[in-house]
Design an enzyme around this catalytic site. Structure first.
Site, PDB file in Angstrom:
ATOM      1  N   CYS A   1      14.918   8.587  -4.006  1.00  0.00           N
ATOM      2  CA  CYS A   1      15.891   7.994  -2.826  1.00  0.00           C
ATOM      3  C   CYS A   1      15.455   8.710  -1.765  1.00  0.00           C
ATOM      4  CB  CYS A   1      17.092   8.929  -3.207  1.00  0.00           C
ATOM      5  SG  CYS A   1      16.818  10.750  -3.275  1.00  0.00           S
TER       6      CYS A   1
ATOM      7  N   CYS B   1      14.095  12.390  -1.173  1.00  0.00           N
ATOM      8  CA  CYS B   1      12.805  12.438  -1.679  1.00  0.00           C
ATOM      9  C   CYS B   1      11.626  12.154  -0.639  1.00  0.00           C
ATOM     10  CB  CYS B   1      12.459  11.870  -3.004  1.00  0.00           C
ATOM     11  SG  CYS B   1      13.577  12.077  -4.231  1.00  0.00           S
TER      12      CYS B   1
ATOM     13  N   ASP C   1       7.670 -20.983  10.675  1.00  0.00           N
ATOM     14  CA  ASP C   1       6.454 -21.545  10.715  1.00  0.00           C
ATOM     15  C   ASP C   1       6.632 -22.935  10.831  1.00  0.00           C
ATOM     16  OD1 ASP C   1       3.531 -21.670  10.296  1.00  0.00           O
ATOM     17  OD2 ASP C   1       4.005 -22.194   8.258  1.00  0.00           O
TER      18      ASP C   1
END
Length: 722
Positions: free
Chosen positions: A23, A26, A417
């Protein structure tokens, strides 16, 4: 006299693979620990399970960086090619735990919930124990790690809820009760284990874009030496060496042409389908394909200095710099878990000190924990994501992770693009002017060539005549004899509008053909001149074709309130012509691969949230740099791997569908999370007052899960264009 100051060493950088992060908290801990080291600046990425660390080699080394991460409670290692290509150990471990736990959880659910099936509490205990202990170990381990740092996350909720439900049920079984909560502990564990495994699979693909890019380069080269030619590994090449590139061969590394003339397919680099003529003095890029001539080139750059390697660096840098998205459930659970624990403790003490027996106090406290068990909370994201992504797959849209959905909500600009996205990427004849017999003979001559222009001409104009003396003119065109007449198909020089036929009679053919050439060029197309016995006879205009759905696709983006920008490596004229046909708002043309990434960065600096849609290798860095990368599934593997979303069939209308469905899925997740937390907000006080025994709490929790699943299933009704 003071000692001389030691000059600072050149800053170094390293990418570490970090394991065990689950998470955003962390990520914060690892980043905090690394950045406390002197001379270190670290950026940790949850999505790629990696840390990009810039450090001063005079103060710290890679070994110390790894030790620091490990002291924090996580694993760290330098990336290796073998590890990059394999499924991470964490993913394999989660898969094994899931395969073991799922059948056992199903059996527990049947025994506990299916009417008519006799209750066997001791059997349920035997079946549920390995599910919670073995299957739920990743959650228990993470919860313990968080507890060491006085923090809490979703793992804390899962671990507490499942363990308490299990232990309380064991106590009930020992006491001779038949109503237990083994199915609660088992099903919560399996559902969340499935979500964690799917997440690990998504993370394992994070490095695929870079691997795909590096694999594009040639592995062998033909070295030209004084005593002949010999094949060598590309790694042996050095600047100044000369290499031979035969027709159909790959250019081994960046080089400058010193002999020969040819056309080179640079579509893997630029994304543009039109071959580029190359002659003495022109640069060729490693990884591109030589089409029709023999080239000898002098090596100019090798290894990390090549264009291909620099593109790889751009992709890697963009991946590392993309900020991780904090999950809403984790942010709320950081406060929610301590509050629930506090309420449970207060409930127990309040009942105990008010004169109630310890069994009543424990029942009320456990009811609080059971009602707070994050079953609905855990199902909120994975069920909506599974239904939403399943429906998306039916429509030809592949959504990678839940983080992608957050990006779609904030998008303000869609960068498209040109070739392969708004256009087909295939050469086609758009106009042919002049002598029809000459056009048919030109088509017959082109049928002897494999050039993309030749294939387009043969497909559009029926060939007529027998070809002899065929000759390829690399970088210029072809010529030969058709039914006894000399025919050539060449790229013309600038036309002379005042020129007339050699005999001075007849219509002004040169003027008519010259205008056709100018018109083709103005439309961004390539014009080829057909001559018959040395005299101009016809002109063929060849170019890319706009996809039929491109105009409506851009219109739908406008309906969503989004700005559309055309970004291409093609020249300005061709880009403007496509823009007029599709209705895009702005055009950025003539950009190299790094220019595309820079263009996306510039839009982001202006405050735009950018979605990039592309299909070529040249789009990869821009796809990763964008807040949302949308890859065309008919494009290159690199672009597909670099994108957050993949549009499988290449239909540009899927761009709007993907954004709309992703937003609907995100909205459903948010609704699920709201109701999951609302259920806890209402249920916890009721349980604390002793008005809700654990059995009813389990039933209420199951009902909340059903509501979450039912809400998620509404996504199955999503229709294209809605």
């Amino acid at each position: 006299m003071s000692a001389p100051t030691r000059p600072p060493e050149t800053p170094a950088s390293v990418d570490l693979l970090v394991g065990g992060m689950t998470c955003a908290s962390c990520v914060g801990r690892v980043e905090k620990k690394l950045n406390r080291l002197e001379g270190v600046h670290a950026t940790v990425n949850l999505a790629t399970a990696s840390a990009h660390v810039d450090y001063d080699p005079a103060l710290v080394g890679p070994e110390e960086l790894i030790e620091t991460v490990e002291r924090t409670g996580y694993t760290a290692a330098l990336p290796t090619p073998a590890a990059a290509g394999a499924e991470p150990e964490a993913g394999r471990d989660l898969r094994t735990r899931l395969l073991v736990s799922a059948p056992l959880a199903v059996a527990v659910f049947v025994l506990a919930m299916v009417p008519g099936v006799p209750r066997l509490p001791w059997v349920e205990l035997v079946l549920a124990l390995p599910v919670v202990a073995y299957g739920g170990w990743p959650f228990h381990r993470a919860a313990a790690l968080n507890a060491r740092h006085l923090a809490s996350t979703m793992d804390t909720l899962v671990s507490l809820g499942t363990v308490v439900a299990l232990l309380w049920s064991v106590g009930l079984v020992v006491a001779g009760e038949s109503h237990t909560y083994f199915e609660v502990a088992s099903t919560v564990t399996v559902f969340l284990l499935l979500g964690r495994w799917l997440e690990a699979r998504a993370k394992s693909r994070a490095g695929s874009a870079l691997r795909a890019l590096l694999e594009l380069g040639a592995k062998k080269a033909v070295l030209v030496e004084a005593d002949g030619e010999r094949e060598v590994d590309v790694a042996e090449l050095r600047p100044g060496m000369r290499v031979l590139v035969r027709p159909g061969g790959q250019v081994p590394t960046d080089a400058s042409v010193v002999e020969g003339r040819s056309s080179v397919d640079e579509s893997m680099l630029t994304g543009e389908s039109m071959p580029v003529p190359k002659a003495v003095g022109d640069e060729v890029v490693g990884g591109t394909t030589n089409l029709d001539g023999r080239l000898v080139a002098e090596v100019s750059r090798v290894g990390s200095e090549t264009v291909l390697a620099r593109m790889g660096e751009l992709v890697a840098r963009a991946q590392t710099s993309k900020a991780p998205v904090q999950r809403l459930a984790d942010r709320i659970s950081a406060v929610f878990v301590p509050v629930v624990l506090g309420i449970a403790v207060v409930t127990f003490l309040a009942w105990l000190f008010s004169g109630h027996p310890a069994s009543d106090a424990m029942t009320a406290a456990v009811a609080v924990l059971v009602i707070a068990c994050p079953c609905a909370l855990g199902l909120a994201t994975p069920t909506a994501l599974l239904v939403g992504t399943g429906r998306a797959a039916q429509l030809g849209i592949v959504i990678r992770t839940a983080e992608v959905l957050e990006s779609t909500r904030r998008v303000t600009t869609v960068v498209l693009d040109k070739t392969g996205t708004l256009t087909t990427g295939r050469m086609a004849v758009h106009e042919s002017v002049g002598d029809e017999r000459a056009l048919a003979m030109a088509s017959a001559l082109e049928s002897a060539s494999e050039h993309p222009i030749a294939r387009a001409v043969v497909a559009a104009i029926p060939p007529a005549g027998t070809v002899t003396d065929f000759e390829n003119l690399p970088g210029r065109g072809i010529r030969g004899v058709v039914d006894g007449r000399r025919v050539s198909v060449l790229t013309p020089d600038p036309p002379r509008s005042d020129a007339r036929p050699a005999d001075g009679t007849g219509p002004n053919v040169e003027d008519r053909l010259g205008k056709a050439i100018d018109q083709a060029r103005d439309a961004g197309r390539t014009a080829v001149l057909v001559t018959l016995d040395g005299r101009p006879a016809a002109v063929i205009g060849i170019g890319d074709t706009v996809k039929p759905g491109s105009l409506r696709a851009v219109e739908r983006l406008h309906e969503l309130g989004l700005k559309a920008v055309l970004l291409t490596g093609d020249h300005e004229t061709a880009a403007r012509h496509v823009a007029e046909q599709t209705g895009v708002d702005d055009v950025v043309a003539g950009v190299l691969p790094e220019g595309k990434q820079q263009a996306v960065e510039e839009l982001q600096r202006r405050g735009e949230v950018v979605a990039m849609v592309g299909d070529g290798v040249n789009d990869a860095a821009a796809l990763v740099q964008a807040d949302l990368g949308m890859a065309i599934g008919t494009g290159t593997d690199l672009a597909i791997e670099a994108g957050d979303l993949t549009l499988v069939n290449g239909d540009p209308a899927l761009v709007a569908d993907a954004i709309t469905l992703s937003r609907h899925t995100l909205a459903t997740i948010r609704q699920n999370l709201f109701w999951a937390f609302a259920y806890n907000v209402v249920g916890i006080p009721v349980a604390a007052l002793g008005l809700l025994n654990p059995m009813v709490a389990g039933a209420a929790m199951a009902a909340s899960s059903v509501c979450v699943v039912a809400n998620s299933l509404r996504l199955r009704r999503f229709q294209r264009g809605s």
